[in-house]
Write a protein that holds these residues in place. Structure first.
Motif, PDB file in Angstrom:
ATOM      1  N   HIS A 284      54.976  72.898  11.114  1.00 35.82           N
ATOM      2  CA  HIS A 284      55.389  72.482   9.772  1.00 35.82           C
ATOM      3  C   HIS A 284      54.687  73.328   8.717  1.00 35.82           C
ATOM      4  CE1 HIS A 284      57.487  68.861  11.263  1.00 35.82           C
ATOM      5  NE2 HIS A 284      56.538  68.856  12.190  1.00 35.82           N
ATOM      6  N   PRO A 285      55.402  73.772   7.700  1.00 32.78           N
ATOM      7  CA  PRO A 285      54.791  74.634   6.679  1.00 32.78           C
ATOM      8  C   PRO A 285      53.842  73.904   5.746  1.00 32.78           C
ATOM      9  CG  PRO A 285      57.080  74.140   6.126  1.00 32.78           C
ATOM     10  CD  PRO A 285      56.851  73.582   7.489  1.00 32.78           C
ATOM     11  N   SER A 286      53.956  72.585   5.668  1.00 29.78           N
ATOM     12  CA  SER A 286      53.053  71.799   4.826  1.00 29.78           C
ATOM     13  C   SER A 286      52.559  70.601   5.615  1.00 29.78           C
ATOM     14  CB  SER A 286      53.760  71.339   3.539  1.00 29.78           C
ATOM     15  OG  SER A 286      54.917  70.589   3.858  1.00 29.78           O
ATOM     16  N   LYS A 287      51.518  69.972   5.129  1.00 27.09           N
ATOM     17  CA  LYS A 287      50.902  68.870   5.857  1.00 27.09           C
ATOM     18  C   LYS A 287      51.891  67.720   6.061  1.00 27.09           C
ATOM     19  CE  LYS A 287      47.162  65.482   5.674  1.00 27.09           C
ATOM     20  NZ  LYS A 287      46.018  64.954   4.889  1.00 27.09           N
ATOM     21  N   VAL A 288      51.972  67.252   7.312  1.00 25.07           N
ATOM     22  CA  VAL A 288      52.820  66.099   7.639  1.00 25.07           C
ATOM     23  C   VAL A 288      52.090  64.834   7.198  1.00 25.07           C
ATOM     24  CG1 VAL A 288      53.936  64.800   9.479  1.00 25.07           C
ATOM     25  CG2 VAL A 288      53.920  67.306   9.547  1.00 25.07           C
ATOM     26  N   LYS A 289      52.688  64.093   6.292  1.00 25.94           N
ATOM     27  CA  LYS A 289      52.030  62.913   5.737  1.00 25.94           C
ATOM     28  C   LYS A 289      52.114  61.730   6.705  1.00 25.94           C
ATOM     29  CE  LYS A 289      50.549  63.019   2.212  1.00 25.94           C
ATOM     30  NZ  LYS A 289      49.194  63.483   1.782  1.00 25.94           N
ATOM     31  N   LYS A 290      51.109  60.911   6.622  1.00 23.09           N
ATOM     32  CA  LYS A 290      51.056  59.705   7.450  1.00 23.09           C
ATOM     33  C   LYS A 290      52.155  58.742   7.032  1.00 23.09           C
ATOM     34  CE  LYS A 290      47.497  57.170   6.768  1.00 23.09           C
ATOM     35  NZ  LYS A 290      46.089  56.692   6.783  1.00 23.09           N
ATOM     36  N   ALA A 291      52.825  58.112   8.010  1.00 19.68           N
ATOM     37  CA  ALA A 291      53.893  57.158   7.730  1.00 19.68           C
ATOM     38  C   ALA A 291      53.770  55.974   8.677  1.00 19.68           C
ATOM     39  CB  ALA A 291      55.253  57.833   7.889  1.00 19.68           C
ATOM     40  N   GLU A 292      54.527  54.944   8.415  1.00 19.41           N
ATOM     41  CA  GLU A 292      54.525  53.772   9.285  1.00 19.41           C
ATOM     42  C   GLU A 292      55.141  54.126  10.641  1.00 19.41           C
ATOM     43  OE1 GLU A 292      53.141  50.876   8.715  1.00 19.41           O
ATOM     44  OE2 GLU A 292      52.480  51.510   6.721  1.00 19.41           O
ATOM     45  N   GLY A 293      54.615  53.506  11.698  1.00 20.31           N
ATOM     46  CA  GLY A 293      55.178  53.698  13.013  1.00 20.31           C
ATOM     47  C   GLY A 293      54.633  54.925  13.717  1.00 20.31           C
ATOM     48  N   PRO A 294      55.052  55.124  14.965  1.00 23.05           N
ATOM     49  CA  PRO A 294      54.529  56.247  15.756  1.00 23.05           C
ATOM     50  C   PRO A 294      55.103  57.583  15.294  1.00 23.05           C
ATOM     51  CG  PRO A 294      56.227  55.086  16.976  1.00 23.05           C
ATOM     52  CD  PRO A 294      55.985  54.282  15.732  1.00 23.05           C
ATOM     53  N   LEU A 295      54.401  58.643  15.648  1.00 24.63           N
ATOM     54  CA  LEU A 295      54.863  59.999  15.372  1.00 24.63           C
ATOM     55  C   LEU A 295      55.142  60.676  16.704  1.00 24.63           C
ATOM     56  CD1 LEU A 295      55.262  62.478  13.471  1.00 24.63           C
ATOM     57  CD2 LEU A 295      52.823  62.968  13.830  1.00 24.63           C
ATOM     58  N   THR A 296      56.316  61.186  16.878  1.00 24.10           N
ATOM     59  CA  THR A 296      56.686  61.889  18.102  1.00 24.10           C
ATOM     60  C   THR A 296      56.637  63.388  17.846  1.00 24.10           C
ATOM     61  OG1 THR A 296      58.108  60.080  18.800  1.00 24.10           O
ATOM     62  CG2 THR A 296      58.472  62.225  19.846  1.00 24.10           C
TER      63      THR A 296
END
Length: 403
Positions: A284-296
């Protein structure tokens, strides 16, 4: 030892009298011997004794500059083919371990780039003290050679481990170190070390716990034995080894390209790096922000560098892999050895204390394609490196002394 320059440091212990016999043995072997006495040693045995044996002035005071054309402690440090401290008291072991330099001997030790050999001698309880043992371990990890003391009656009245090794035993170690330094003089060695970083975004990476200590120890040992060394290293905080060509990489793909580009110019490849097996499919070119639920996160396989090496190698090259395992160590190592057509594989159980990442020791077994298996006891990573180089050197039909 003929025509080799040997610096002998003598410290303040009753075993100092043995050092005169040690110097005499070196001189009779054709070496040029230069002695440094501490002020304490000079109370046990005089500088004149060593001057008479070696036919060279004896250094005691760091400020006693008898030759205005040189700085004495730098001159002796540069002159040395090997530096021997016998006897080595607890004091000099501590100074050397922690880089203190407050007299002629400790200052010269800090300036030398030659192999250093310590022959400890002290009271049995002093030798067994945790502080002394920690200092010895620190020196071993740095590549110094320790000639363990013998057991028996001590001058203090106790009986136990603390007697300085006999001059003949120390001389044999010195001779082995001097010979060891030349046995890879015509060999070009390529080493990989450390982890790789597989980026997910500008902040996060996929990596592992490897620090590169084992690979750096291999590179330094090969350099000290006369090899021309190229080190391909992943990110880390270890200091670049002097006299070694260093290629910095971050990712597995960068390490693959560096290894394949340099493989044809080298006789030996020792692949000690812990390369990530997988990398994120998308960076990803920019930081992946934290979100609800799991991250795959989808992962894709990185190329198998050793498999590619096996397709490009010359028949006379020696290829060595490493297998960091946590179960079925022998089975997994031998399968990797066969599948990747390696000459040797160095296997260890990284879940064992003293054998994993970020420590100065290792516990390994070196398996050969000829069915041999050399199980080593717990050793410093530098000692493991030298034992591995011994095995490579003696490989029939390959580079080095075994060819």
């Amino acid at each position: 030892m003929k025509d080799r320059e040997i610096i002998v440091g003598v410290t303040g212990g009753i075993a100092a009298y043995k050092s005169a016999a040690l110097c005499s043995r070196f001189v009779k072997s054709g070496a040029r011997v230069h002695v440094i006495l501490t002020e304490g040693a000079a109370k046990f045995i005089t500088p004149l004794t060593f001057q008479s044996i070696t036919k060279h002035p004896v250094a005691v005071d760091v400020f006693d500059e008898t030759d205005p054309s040189v700085i004495q402690h730098i001159h002796l440090a540069d002159l040395a083919d090997v530096f021997v401290v016998a006897p080595a008291t607890a004091d000099i072991l501590a100074k050397a371990a922690w880089g203190l330099a407050d007299d002629m001997l400790s200052t010269t030790l800090l300036a030398t780039r030659s192999p250093v050999i310590f022959a400890p001698a002290m009271n049995v309880h002093m030798f067994g003290h945790p502080a002394v043992q920690e200092n010895i371990a620190r020196l071993r990890a740095r590549g110094c050679v320790i000639v363990d003391p013998g057991e028996g009656p001590l001058a203090c009245g106790y009986t136990g481990k603390g007697r300085m090794a006999e001059p003949d035993e120390i001389a044999e170690v010195v001779e082995a170190v001097l010979n060891r330094r030349r046995d890879f003089a015509d060999v070009r060695v390529l080493v990989t070390a450390g982890a790789t970083w597989e980026p997910f975004d500008p902040v996060r990476i996929l990596s592992n716990r490897s620090t590169g200590k084992m690979g750096y120890a291999v590179a330094e040992a090969a350099r000290d034995r006369g090899a021309t060394v190229t080190l391909v290293a992943g990110p880390g905080e270890l200091r670049s080894p002097e006299g070694v060509r260093l290629i910095r990489v971050e990712t597995a793909l960068e390490m693959r390209d560096a290894v394949l580009a340099n493989l044809p110019m080298h006789d030996v490849l020792i692949k000690a790096a812990a390369v990530s097996d997988y990398r994120p499919a998308v960076v990803h070119p920019s930081k992946v922000k934290k979100a609800e639920g799991p991250l795959t996160v989808e992962l894709v396989r990185n190329p198998d560098i050793l498999m590619e090496v096996s397709r490009h190698r010359r028949p006379d090259q020696v290829i060595v892999g490493f297998a960091a395992e946590t179960e079925d160590v022998e089975k997994n190592a031998l399968e990797k050895l066969r599948r990747k057509s390696l000459d040797y594989i160095v296997a260890n159980d990284v879940s064992m204390a003293g054998a994993g990442f970020a420590v100065d020791t290792n516990i390994v077994t070196i398996y050969g394609r000829d069915g041999t298996a050399l199980a080593l006891p717990p050793l410093s990573k530098r000692e493991v490196a030298d034992r591995l180089l011994d095995v490579i050197r003696d490989t029939p039909g390959k580079v080095g002394a075994g060819s």
